[in-house]
Design an enzyme around this catalytic site. Sequence first.
Site, short mmCIF file in Angstrom:
data_model
loop_
_atom_site.label_atom_id
_atom_site.label_comp_id
_atom_site.label_asym_id
_atom_site.label_seq_id
_atom_site.Cartn_x
_atom_site.Cartn_y
_atom_site.Cartn_z
N GLY A 244 0.81 -1.21 0.00
CA GLY A 244 0.00 0.00 0.00
C GLY A 244 0.85 1.27 0.00
O GLY A 244 0.50 2.27 -0.64
N ASP A 245 1.98 1.24 0.71
CA ASP A 245 2.86 2.41 0.74
C ASP A 245 3.51 2.64 -0.62
O ASP A 245 3.65 3.79 -1.06
CB ASP A 245 3.94 2.22 1.80
CG ASP A 245 3.35 2.16 3.20
OD1 ASP A 245 2.28 2.75 3.42
OD2 ASP A 245 3.96 1.51 4.08
#
Length: 298
Positions: A244-245
């Site tokens: 997600g990052d």
Amino acid sequence: MTVRLIVVGSANVDLVWNGPRLPSPGETVSDGTFAQHFGGKGANQACAAAKLGAAVALVATVGKDNYGQEIRRDLQATGIDCRYIVDAPDPIATGIALITVDTSGENSIAVAPGANRTLNAAHITTAIRELAREGYEAILVGFEIGIEAARIAVRTARDVGLRTHCNPSPVDARAVDSVFPWCDTVVVNQLECDNYNGVATISNAGCSNVVVTLGAQGAQSHIGDAVSREPAFRVAAVDTTGAGDAFCAALAVTTNLRLATAAGALACTAFGARGWQPTLDEIHRFVAEAGPRVGFNC
């Protein structure tokens, strides 16, 4: 042209257990392995953006302990501007994340935020205003620093004309009124989107672009009533911790949903939150060589 991105967020050390399956409540699972990695959503996103070729400044807080010193050295080695990483008052420790990962790549995470929750309004405001005068053009903010710090960051960024990106995780319902009205782009996964009462709630708060990551279904971008869909890329996932990052960083740097989806997929193929944060050339090559886009992405 090099994108100049400010990241306001957390910097942690990740203590990671890899084992055959995730423990149930009250259960002990043996036969695992241990590793220590640098993490924190803010630092992860800053490093991922730097790997993509952006000029990145991180606004964060660490403890005065050995972990804090190690984090600074690691970020500086990555080429990140660390002038606005400050020390928390004693005896507050650097943030720690305890992460368990099973053989399919699924994970569970418990975080002790520590120094991350001491990032104060004056420091945030000063950092953003000074960096804006230096030509920084966009900001990416997460919630591991607390909702009030995130609110100050996006409002200050909007005041000085920066493009504002927000990854509102962990979920805090107050964000609908206190953060989203000052965000150009909000990135959430499906569970987070549901906890914020759906895309319409986030959009109606004032956010112009709501991006939802959908696991094996890829990602969607919602701009008003227009929906853009990007299927997932097929990869052999081993750890979803930093996917997600990587996605958020790529979206902030490239503003391209397909490239962001590819970055998230590649991040799943290595262990650790920063196991593989691809370069822009690696992403373009992966996209060009990809087969049918069905598979796993976080």
